[in-house]
Design a protein around this motif. Sequence first.
Motif, PDB file in Angstrom:
ATOM      1  N   PRO A  15      29.313  29.610  -7.483  1.00 17.48           N
ATOM      2  CA  PRO A  15      29.964  28.383  -6.264  1.00 17.48           C
ATOM      3  C   PRO A  15      29.191  28.400  -4.986  1.00 17.48           C
ATOM      4  CG  PRO A  15      31.788  29.491  -7.547  1.00 17.48           C
ATOM      5  CD  PRO A  15      30.408  30.399  -7.672  1.00 17.48           C
ATOM      6  N   ASN A  16      28.358  29.578  -4.592  1.00 19.15           N
ATOM      7  CA  ASN A  16      28.020  29.534  -3.164  1.00 19.15           C
ATOM      8  C   ASN A  16      26.504  29.341  -3.566  1.00 19.15           C
ATOM      9  OD1 ASN A  16      30.534  29.979  -1.897  1.00 19.15           O
ATOM     10  ND2 ASN A  16      30.320  32.117  -2.096  1.00 19.15           N
ATOM     11  N   SER A  17      26.122  29.082  -4.463  1.00 13.65           N
ATOM     12  CA  SER A  17      24.589  29.055  -4.517  1.00 13.65           C
ATOM     13  C   SER A  17      24.107  27.450  -3.968  1.00 13.65           C
ATOM     14  CB  SER A  17      24.141  28.636  -6.139  1.00 13.65           C
ATOM     15  OG  SER A  17      24.295  30.101  -6.590  1.00 13.65           O
ATOM     16  N   THR A  18      23.065  27.550  -3.431  1.00 12.44           N
ATOM     17  CA  THR A  18      22.324  26.340  -2.876  1.00 12.44           C
ATOM     18  C   THR A  18      20.983  25.908  -3.383  1.00 12.44           C
ATOM     19  OG1 THR A  18      21.573  27.464  -0.936  1.00 12.44           O
ATOM     20  CG2 THR A  18      23.756  26.405  -0.811  1.00 12.44           C
ATOM     21  N   ALA A  19      20.600  24.746  -3.629  1.00  5.97           N
ATOM     22  CA  ALA A  19      19.204  24.624  -4.049  1.00  5.97           C
ATOM     23  C   ALA A  19      18.185  24.553  -2.511  1.00  5.97           C
ATOM     24  CB  ALA A  19      19.127  23.212  -4.496  1.00  5.97           C
ATOM     25  N   THR A  20      16.997  24.847  -3.009  1.00  7.44           N
ATOM     26  CA  THR A  20      16.103  24.913  -1.726  1.00  7.44           C
ATOM     27  C   THR A  20      15.715  23.375  -1.628  1.00  7.44           C
ATOM     28  OG1 THR A  20      14.890  26.814  -2.974  1.00  7.44           O
ATOM     29  CG2 THR A  20      13.627  25.222  -1.368  1.00  7.44           C
ATOM     30  N   ASN A  39       0.671  -1.227   0.052  1.00  9.32           N
ATOM     31  CA  ASN A  39      -0.053  -0.199   0.135  1.00  9.32           C
ATOM     32  C   ASN A  39       0.763   1.261  -0.018  1.00  9.32           C
ATOM     33  OD1 ASN A  39      -2.610  -1.230  -0.015  1.00  9.32           O
ATOM     34  ND2 ASN A  39      -2.170  -1.854   2.239  1.00  9.32           N
ATOM     35  N   CYS A  40       1.906   1.384  -0.949  1.00 11.04           N
ATOM     36  CA  CYS A  40       2.592   2.671  -0.959  1.00 11.04           C
ATOM     37  C   CYS A  40       2.034   3.451  -2.072  1.00 11.04           C
ATOM     38  CB  CYS A  40       3.881   2.054  -1.430  1.00 11.04           C
ATOM     39  SG  CYS A  40       5.151   3.576  -1.509  1.00 11.04           S
ATOM     40  N   THR A  41       1.110   4.011  -1.723  1.00  9.11           N
ATOM     41  CA  THR A  41       0.384   4.738  -3.051  1.00  9.11           C
ATOM     42  C   THR A  41       1.243   6.157  -3.582  1.00  9.11           C
ATOM     43  OG1 THR A  41      -0.928   6.089  -1.358  1.00  9.11           O
ATOM     44  CG2 THR A  41      -1.766   4.044  -2.360  1.00  9.11           C
ATOM     45  N   HIS A  42       2.239   6.638  -2.726  1.00  6.99           N
ATOM     46  CA  HIS A  42       2.675   7.819  -2.963  1.00  6.99           C
ATOM     47  C   HIS A  42       4.180   7.704  -2.815  1.00  6.99           C
ATOM     48  CE1 HIS A  42      -1.291   9.175  -2.628  1.00  6.99           C
ATOM     49  NE2 HIS A  42      -1.149  10.033  -3.545  1.00  6.99           N
ATOM     50  N   VAL A  43       5.105   8.419  -3.548  1.00  8.63           N
ATOM     51  CA  VAL A  43       6.490   8.488  -3.453  1.00  8.63           C
ATOM     52  C   VAL A  43       7.112   9.954  -3.225  1.00  8.63           C
ATOM     53  CG1 VAL A  43       6.739   6.062  -4.293  1.00  8.63           C
ATOM     54  CG2 VAL A  43       7.014   8.116  -5.700  1.00  8.63           C
ATOM     55  N   ASN A  44       8.168  10.093  -2.680  1.00  2.29           N
ATOM     56  CA  ASN A  44       8.986  11.362  -2.723  1.00  2.29           C
ATOM     57  C   ASN A  44      10.233  10.925  -3.600  1.00  2.29           C
ATOM     58  OD1 ASN A  44       7.322  12.307  -0.674  1.00  2.29           O
ATOM     59  ND2 ASN A  44       8.756  11.504   0.817  1.00  2.29           N
ATOM     60  N   ILE A  45      10.727  11.995  -4.333  1.00  4.68           N
ATOM     61  CA  ILE A  45      11.936  11.960  -5.428  1.00  4.68           C
ATOM     62  C   ILE A  45      12.846  13.162  -4.995  1.00  4.68           C
ATOM     63  CG2 ILE A  45      12.559  12.075  -7.759  1.00  4.68           C
ATOM     64  CD1 ILE A  45       9.773  11.205  -8.554  1.00  4.68           C
ATOM     65  N   LEU A  46      14.086  12.675  -4.638  1.00  7.12           N
ATOM     66  CA  LEU A  46      15.238  13.623  -4.088  1.00  7.12           C
ATOM     67  C   LEU A  46      16.096  13.580  -5.001  1.00  7.12           C
ATOM     68  CD1 LEU A  46      13.734  11.513  -1.605  1.00  7.12           C
ATOM     69  CD2 LEU A  46      14.743  13.454  -0.406  1.00  7.12           C
ATOM     70  N   LEU A  47      16.991  14.569  -4.761  1.00 10.78           N
ATOM     71  CA  LEU A  47      18.296  14.856  -5.810  1.00 10.78           C
ATOM     72  C   LEU A  47      19.220  14.750  -4.696  1.00 10.78           C
ATOM     73  CD1 LEU A  47      19.870  15.321  -8.373  1.00 10.78           C
ATOM     74  CD2 LEU A  47      19.194  18.005  -7.783  1.00 10.78           C
ATOM     75  N   SER A  48      20.653  14.158  -4.970  1.00 14.31           N
ATOM     76  CA  SER A  48      21.712  14.363  -4.218  1.00 14.31           C
ATOM     77  C   SER A  48      22.891  14.676  -5.239  1.00 14.31           C
ATOM     78  CB  SER A  48      22.181  12.829  -3.792  1.00 14.31           C
ATOM     79  OG  SER A  48      23.536  12.779  -3.289  1.00 14.31           O
ATOM     80  N   ILE A  49      23.928  15.723  -4.605  1.00 14.75           N
ATOM     81  CA  ILE A  49      24.924  16.098  -5.458  1.00 14.75           C
ATOM     82  C   ILE A  49      26.374  15.757  -4.838  1.00 14.75           C
ATOM     83  CG2 ILE A  49      23.796  18.093  -6.277  1.00 14.75           C
ATOM     84  CD1 ILE A  49      25.326  19.646  -4.020  1.00 14.75           C
ATOM     85  N   ASP A  50      26.191  14.382  -3.940  1.00 15.97           N
ATOM     86  CA  ASP A  50      27.274  14.195  -3.362  1.00 15.97           C
ATOM     87  C   ASP A  50      27.337  12.472  -3.629  1.00 15.97           C
ATOM     88  OD1 ASP A  50      25.704  13.394  -1.588  1.00 15.97           O
ATOM     89  OD2 ASP A  50      26.396  14.406   0.308  1.00 15.97           O
ATOM     90  N   SER A  51      27.170  11.927  -4.609  1.00 13.95           N
ATOM     91  CA  SER A  51      27.163  10.456  -4.948  1.00 13.95           C
ATOM     92  C   SER A  51      26.054   9.490  -4.282  1.00 13.95           C
ATOM     93  CB  SER A  51      28.479   9.955  -4.970  1.00 13.95           C
ATOM     94  OG  SER A  51      29.464  10.848  -5.680  1.00 13.95           O
ATOM     95  N   ASN A  59      25.278  10.124  -1.162  1.00 16.24           N
ATOM     96  CA  ASN A  59      25.483   9.973   0.361  1.00 16.24           C
ATOM     97  C   ASN A  59      24.527  10.865   1.286  1.00 16.24           C
ATOM     98  OD1 ASN A  59      28.026   8.408   0.870  1.00 16.24           O
ATOM     99  ND2 ASN A  59      28.815   9.856  -0.641  1.00 16.24           N
ATOM    100  N   THR A  60      23.992  11.969   0.702  1.00 15.03           N
ATOM    101  CA  THR A  60      22.967  12.785   1.125  1.00 15.03           C
ATOM    102  C   THR A  60      22.050  13.264   0.249  1.00 15.03           C
ATOM    103  OG1 THR A  60      24.120  14.733   1.177  1.00 15.03           O
ATOM    104  CG2 THR A  60      24.565  13.318   3.193  1.00 15.03           C
ATOM    105  N   PHE A  61      20.737  13.088   0.644  1.00 18.31           N
ATOM    106  CA  PHE A  61      19.709  13.930  -0.207  1.00 18.31           C
ATOM    107  C   PHE A  61      18.807  14.936   0.360  1.00 18.31           C
ATOM    108  CE2 PHE A  61      20.548   9.458  -1.925  1.00 18.31           C
ATOM    109  CZ  PHE A  61      20.238   9.640  -3.083  1.00 18.31           C
ATOM    110  N   ALA A  62      19.377  16.311   0.063  1.00 18.22           N
ATOM    111  CA  ALA A  62      18.882  17.203   0.733  1.00 18.22           C
ATOM    112  C   ALA A  62      17.857  18.067  -0.028  1.00 18.22           C
ATOM    113  CB  ALA A  62      20.016  18.453   1.006  1.00 18.22           C
ATOM    114  N   THR A  63      17.681  17.511  -1.466  1.00 24.93           N
ATOM    115  CA  THR A  63      16.756  18.566  -2.083  1.00 24.93           C
ATOM    116  C   THR A  63      15.609  17.409  -2.615  1.00 24.93           C
ATOM    117  OG1 THR A  63      18.399  19.897  -3.006  1.00 24.93           O
ATOM    118  CG2 THR A  63      16.613  19.840  -4.288  1.00 24.93           C
ATOM    119  N   TYR A  64      14.368  18.072  -2.250  1.00 29.16           N
ATOM    120  CA  TYR A  64      13.226  17.293  -2.842  1.00 29.16           C
ATOM    121  C   TYR A  64      12.990  18.044  -4.226  1.00 29.16           C
ATOM    122  CZ  TYR A  64      11.988  15.078   1.591  1.00 29.16           C
ATOM    123  OH  TYR A  64      11.670  14.126   2.548  1.00 29.16           O
TER     124      TYR A  64
END
Length: 239
Positions: free
Chosen positions: A229-234, A157-169, A171-176
């Motif tokens: 270089p100092n930009s960050t994604a929401t 019953n997994c009707t919904h998912v989240n999709i995320l982006l990592s920029i460090d291979s 290891n972390t996923f900070a951006t939805y």
Amino acid sequence: QPTANAGIDYTIPAGTPFQLIGTGTDADTGNSLSYSWEQMDLGSIANIADGDLGDNPLFRVFLPNNVNTRVFPQLSDIVNNTPTSGEILPTTSRNLNFTLTVRDQKGGVADDDVKLTVVKTTSAFKITSHTTAATLAADSSVDILWNVGGTEVAPINCTHVNILLSIDSGNTFATYLAQHTNNDGSETVLIPSATIANSTSRFKVACHNNIFFDISDANLSITNSGATPNSTATSFNEG
């Protein structure tokens, strides 16, 4: 004396990575807590090469550390697409029983159990796009594809998912990139315009109300002619 909470029980698909998140507390605020997850299925006597026999242990024990979360198999194996001895995803319909042990480093110990019901679905829940290196651009649309494998219906019953982006291979996923979108096997997402140019991006598709997920297989390059270089994604904290 510490306390331990291993979380609630889940039903998950076979052949799919998952993570357990526990909590520990201690009235003595000066104590430093450590956490350890152990699979408690003795089952059939088996060699590591025998794989999943339906009741045998699949995951080794690691030394306690200060992280209350454990990824199965370990994250380095997932992102490198390489197995480690003693880290095998289930391939059958079965139960996985785990115990979380919390220690306060001063003799206090607490533990709690959690049970995962594994269902052998039509296929593993897996990202099928972006399996090889490619170049994407910030502020562009990208199609993410994955095998649903029957996870959208009972008993998972997994009707919904989240999709995320990592920029460090991976290891972390900070951006939805998408939250609570339908678990239907495809979604068009927008790479944020402020994403820093990099060559180590990965996508993650994770069940919105469960603990299983998959990470795309290959590092991707993202170009961005406008970001400094100092930009960050929401970003949002991943719960």
